[in-house]
Write a protein that holds these residues in place. Structure first.
Motif, mmCIF file in Angstrom:
data_model
loop_
_atom_site.group_PDB
_atom_site.id
_atom_site.type_symbol
_atom_site.label_atom_id
_atom_site.label_comp_id
_atom_site.label_asym_id
_atom_site.label_seq_id
_atom_site.Cartn_x
_atom_site.Cartn_y
_atom_site.Cartn_z
ATOM 1 N N ARG A 203 23.568 21.639 8.761
ATOM 2 C CA ARG A 203 22.959 21.477 7.432
ATOM 3 C C ARG A 203 23.726 20.445 6.611
ATOM 4 N NH1 ARG A 203 23.098 27.707 7.672
ATOM 5 N NH2 ARG A 203 21.058 28.181 8.645
ATOM 6 N N ARG A 204 25.027 20.469 6.719
ATOM 7 C CA ARG A 204 25.837 19.487 5.995
ATOM 8 C C ARG A 204 25.565 18.075 6.515
ATOM 9 N NH1 ARG A 204 30.615 21.554 7.023
ATOM 10 N NH2 ARG A 204 31.445 19.976 8.424
ATOM 11 N N TRP A 205 25.500 17.943 7.832
ATOM 12 C CA TRP A 205 25.216 16.637 8.417
ATOM 13 C C TRP A 205 23.838 16.134 8.000
ATOM 14 C CZ3 TRP A 205 27.037 16.624 14.275
ATOM 15 C CH2 TRP A 205 28.444 16.692 14.311
ATOM 16 N N ALA A 206 22.855 17.027 7.947
ATOM 17 C CA ALA A 206 21.492 16.624 7.602
ATOM 18 C C ALA A 206 21.385 16.113 6.164
ATOM 19 C CB ALA A 206 20.521 17.782 7.814
ATOM 20 N N GLN A 207 22.356 16.420 5.354
ATOM 21 C CA GLN A 207 22.379 15.904 3.985
ATOM 22 C C GLN A 207 23.222 14.634 3.865
ATOM 23 O OE1 GLN A 207 20.334 17.235 1.653
ATOM 24 N NE2 GLN A 207 19.703 18.458 3.431
ATOM 25 N N ALA A 208 23.820 14.196 4.982
ATOM 26 C CA ALA A 208 24.701 13.022 4.974
ATOM 27 C C ALA A 208 23.993 11.754 5.413
ATOM 28 C CB ALA A 208 25.910 13.266 5.883
ATOM 29 N N GLY A 209 22.721 11.861 5.843
ATOM 30 C CA GLY A 209 21.999 10.674 6.288
ATOM 31 C C GLY A 209 20.880 10.940 7.266
ATOM 32 N N PRO A 210 21.104 11.739 8.315
ATOM 33 C CA PRO A 210 20.038 11.949 9.309
ATOM 34 C C PRO A 210 18.835 12.693 8.741
ATOM 35 C CG PRO A 210 22.187 12.582 10.195
ATOM 36 C CD PRO A 210 22.370 12.367 8.728
ATOM 37 N N ALA A 211 17.650 12.350 9.292
ATOM 38 C CA ALA A 211 16.449 13.105 8.974
ATOM 39 C C ALA A 211 16.407 14.407 9.735
ATOM 40 C CB ALA A 211 15.209 12.274 9.312
ATOM 41 N N LEU A 212 17.060 14.426 10.916
ATOM 42 C CA LEU A 212 16.995 15.582 11.806
ATOM 43 C C LEU A 212 18.309 15.741 12.545
ATOM 44 C CD1 LEU A 212 15.378 17.783 13.404
ATOM 45 C CD2 LEU A 212 14.674 15.941 14.960
ATOM 46 N N VAL A 213 18.848 16.954 12.528
ATOM 47 C CA VAL A 213 20.019 17.320 13.334
ATOM 48 C C VAL A 213 19.600 18.504 14.207
ATOM 49 C CG1 VAL A 213 22.406 18.132 13.334
ATOM 50 C CG2 VAL A 213 21.626 16.533 11.565
ATOM 51 N N VAL A 214 19.725 18.348 15.507
ATOM 52 C CA VAL A 214 19.332 19.393 16.443
ATOM 53 C C VAL A 214 20.590 19.991 17.071
ATOM 54 C CG1 VAL A 214 18.022 19.968 18.509
ATOM 55 C CG2 VAL A 214 17.183 18.198 16.949
ATOM 56 N N VAL A 215 20.738 21.294 16.954
ATOM 57 C CA VAL A 215 21.843 22.018 17.586
ATOM 58 C C VAL A 215 21.308 22.707 18.829
ATOM 59 C CG1 VAL A 215 23.581 23.827 17.336
ATOM 60 C CG2 VAL A 215 22.992 22.382 15.368
ATOM 61 N N THR A 216 21.874 22.378 19.985
ATOM 62 C CA THR A 216 21.455 23.010 21.236
ATOM 63 C C THR A 216 22.436 24.108 21.614
ATOM 64 O OG1 THR A 216 22.621 21.334 22.557
ATOM 65 C CG2 THR A 216 20.301 20.931 22.056
ATOM 66 N N ARG A 217 21.899 25.170 22.239
ATOM 67 C CA ARG A 217 22.721 26.324 22.610
ATOM 68 C C ARG A 217 22.478 26.715 24.074
ATOM 69 N NH1 ARG A 217 20.402 27.452 17.736
ATOM 70 N NH2 ARG A 217 18.841 28.773 18.739
ATOM 71 N N GLY A 218 22.280 25.711 24.928
ATOM 72 C CA GLY A 218 22.072 25.991 26.343
ATOM 73 C C GLY A 218 20.861 26.882 26.560
ATOM 74 N N GLY A 219 21.058 27.960 27.295
ATOM 75 C CA GLY A 219 19.977 28.884 27.606
ATOM 76 C C GLY A 219 19.460 29.666 26.428
ATOM 77 N N GLU A 220 20.120 29.554 25.284
ATOM 78 C CA GLU A 220 19.677 30.275 24.085
ATOM 79 C C GLU A 220 18.757 29.445 23.204
ATOM 80 O OE1 GLU A 220 20.355 33.502 23.845
ATOM 81 O OE2 GLU A 220 21.282 33.154 25.801
ATOM 82 N N GLY A 221 18.399 28.236 23.654
ATOM 83 C CA GLY A 221 17.450 27.437 22.892
ATOM 84 C C GLY A 221 18.109 26.440 21.967
ATOM 85 N N ALA A 222 17.389 26.029 20.938
ATOM 86 C CA ALA A 222 17.861 24.985 20.029
ATOM 87 C C ALA A 222 17.272 25.198 18.644
ATOM 88 C CB ALA A 222 17.472 23.607 20.558
ATOM 89 N N THR A 223 17.962 24.627 17.645
ATOM 90 C CA THR A 223 17.490 24.677 16.264
ATOM 91 C C THR A 223 17.511 23.277 15.688
ATOM 92 O OG1 THR A 223 18.338 26.925 15.914
ATOM 93 C CG2 THR A 223 17.883 25.607 13.948
ATOM 94 N N GLY A 224 16.380 22.862 15.127
ATOM 95 C CA GLY A 224 16.306 21.594 14.426
ATOM 96 C C GLY A 224 16.477 21.817 12.937
ATOM 97 N N VAL A 225 17.431 21.126 12.341
ATOM 98 C CA VAL A 225 17.682 21.207 10.904
ATOM 99 C C VAL A 225 17.210 19.901 10.282
ATOM 100 C CG1 VAL A 225 19.430 21.467 9.110
ATOM 101 C CG2 VAL A 225 19.648 22.741 11.257
ATOM 102 N N LEU A 226 16.240 19.999 9.391
ATOM 103 C CA LEU A 226 15.651 18.814 8.774
ATOM 104 C C LEU A 226 16.294 18.525 7.435
ATOM 105 C CD1 LEU A 226 13.538 20.096 10.797
ATOM 106 C CD2 LEU A 226 11.782 19.002 9.404
ATOM 107 N N ALA A 227 16.345 17.259 7.072
ATOM 108 C CA ALA A 227 16.891 16.874 5.772
ATOM 109 C C ALA A 227 16.089 17.482 4.636
ATOM 110 C CB ALA A 227 16.931 15.353 5.648
ATOM 111 N N THR A 228 14.824 17.828 4.907
ATOM 112 C CA THR A 228 13.974 18.460 3.883
ATOM 113 C C THR A 228 14.395 19.897 3.589
ATOM 114 O OG1 THR A 228 12.427 19.185 5.609
ATOM 115 C CG2 THR A 228 11.982 17.058 4.538
ATOM 116 N N GLY A 229 15.269 20.450 4.441
ATOM 117 C CA GLY A 229 15.695 21.837 4.269
ATOM 118 C C GLY A 229 15.014 22.800 5.218
#
Length: 312
Positions: A203-229
Motif C-alpha cells: 500500500r505504501r509503494w502504491a502511493q509512491a508512484g505505481p498504479a499497481l503493486v502485486v504481492v504474490t504468495r506462491g500457492g496462496e495466491g496474490a493480491t493486487g493493490v491499486l493506487a486508487t485504494g
C-alpha cells in the motif's frame, strides 16, 4: 508517427545458466535468469520482445542464445560481450523449493543503442537492478524511457548476492518510484522489512508512484493493490508442483501480457492504467496465476505458450 503495431517490449537484465540440483543427487542445466525468463514468457505468449542482457561467447552463452532466439526473443546487440556466462546453482529441497548460489557478473553493454521505435513497455528486476556496475545504468535507462513506455519491475531479491536489506531497500524503493507496475513476492518483502505486513508495504509503494503493486504468495495466491485504494485477491490453481523455478517470472510475463491485451501499456495510457477498474485487473491476475501454476507443474523455468491457456 509511431505505428503502434510495431511497438515492442524491452526487458533489461541477467540471462544465465541455472544448474538445478535435486534431492536425489541428479543435476540439470537450464537457461535462466529472472529478466530472461520474463522475456521468454512474453515471447511464448506471442509478444515481440527485445532482451538487453550480458553473457559470454562460450558454450553456456550459445545455450542461452539458442534457447531465447529459438523461442522468439530478440537479443539486443552487444549482449554477448561478457568474459563468461553467469551461472546460478539452484538446490531443491524435498518440496521442490529452490535455494540459490551465484557466480555472475552484470553490466549494461557499452555498445547497446536504443531501439528506433520506442518500446511500449520496459521491464527490469532482480539482480540487474541492484548489482554493480550495471544497476545504476539500468535505472538511467528506465528514467530515459518513462516518457514513452510503461515501466514494470519485479525486485525478485537474492539476499546472498545483494547488500544488506537496509541498503537494498533504498535501491528497490527508488525503482518502485519510477515504475508503473510492480510485482513482488511476500518472501522479498519479509527480507526487506522483517515483521511488517506485506500488504502494508504494498500500500505504501502504491502511493509512491505505481498504479499497481502485486504481492504474490506462491500457492496462496496474490493480491493486487491499486493506487486508487482498491485491492484484488486471486487464488492460485491447485496443481502438483514439480519445482518453483521461474514461477514468479512467468507470473510477471503474464502480468505484462494481460495489461497489453487490456490496452493499458504505453506512457500515453498511463492515466487509463491508473484508473483501471478492479475487475479488469482481477481478470489479468487470474490469468497470471494460471500461467504460474502451469510453470510450477513442470521442471525448470518453462512458461506456457498462449495455446495452453484457458480462453478468456
Amino acid at each position: 508517427m509511431v505505428d503502434e503495431s510495431e511497438r515492442r517490449a524491452l526487458v533489461i537484465g541477467e540471462a544465465l545458466i541455472d544448474v538445478v540440483r535435486r534431492p536425489d543427487g541428479s543435476a540439470e542445466e537450464h537457461p535462466g535468469g529472472s529478466p530472461a525468463n520474463v522475456a521468454l514468457g512474453l515471447a511464448r505468449l506471442g509478444r515481440p520482445v527485445d532482451l538487453l542482457t550480458w553473457f559470454g561467447p562460450d558454450a553456456h552463452g550459445d545455450m542461452l542464445r539458442g534457447h531465447l532466439s529459438g523461442n522468439g526473443v530478440t537479443i539486443s546487440p552487444g549482449s554477448d560481450s561478457a568474459a563468461r556466462t553467469s551461472v546460478a546453482t539452484a538446490t531443491l529441497d524435498e518440496q521442490g523449493t529452490a535455494g540459490y548460489e551465484f557466480d555472475l557478473s552484470w553490466q549494461v553493454p557499452e555498445r547497446w543503442t536504443a531501439p528506433v521505435t520506442p518500446p511500449l513497455v520496459v521491464h527490469t528486476g532482480s539482480i540487474a537492478a541492484v548489482l554493480e556496475p550495471g544497476g545504476p545504468d539500468v535505472a538511467h535507462v528506465l528514467e530515459a524511457r518513462r516518457d514513452s513506455a510503461t515501466i514494470t519491475y519485479d525486485p525478485n531479491l537474492r539476499p546472498s548476492l545483494m547488500p544488506p536489506a537496509d541498503q537494498t531497500r533504498e535501491v528497490v524503493e527508488r525503482i518502485v518510484a519510477l515504475a508503473d507496475v510492480v510485482k513482488v513476492s511476500d518472501e522479498d518483502l519479509a527480507w526487506l522489512e522483517p515483521g511488517v505486513d506485506p500488504l502494508e508495504i504494498a500500500r505504501r509503494w502504491a502511493q509512491a508512484g505505481p498504479a499497481l503493486v502485486v504481492v504474490t504468495r506462491g500457492g496462496e495466491g496474490a493480491t493486487g493493490v491499486l493506487a486508487t485504494g482498491h485491492e484484488v485477491d486471486v487464488a492460485a490453481p491447485r496443481v502438483t508442483v514439480a519445482d518453483t523455478v521461474g514461477a514468479g517470472d512467468s507470473f510477471m510475463g503474464g502480468l505484462i501480457d494481460g495489461l497489453w491485451s487490456a490496452q493499458l501499456l504505453g506512457a500515453e495510457n498511463r492515466e487509463a492504467l491508473n484508473a483501471a477498474p478492479a475487475e479488469t485487473l482481477r481478470g489479468v491476475l487470474e490469468r497470471c496465476a494460471e500461467i504460474a501454476a502451469i510453470t510450477v507443474s513442470r521442471a525448470g523455468a518453462n512458461p506456457p505458450n498462449r495455446s495452453e491457456l484457458t480462453e478468456l
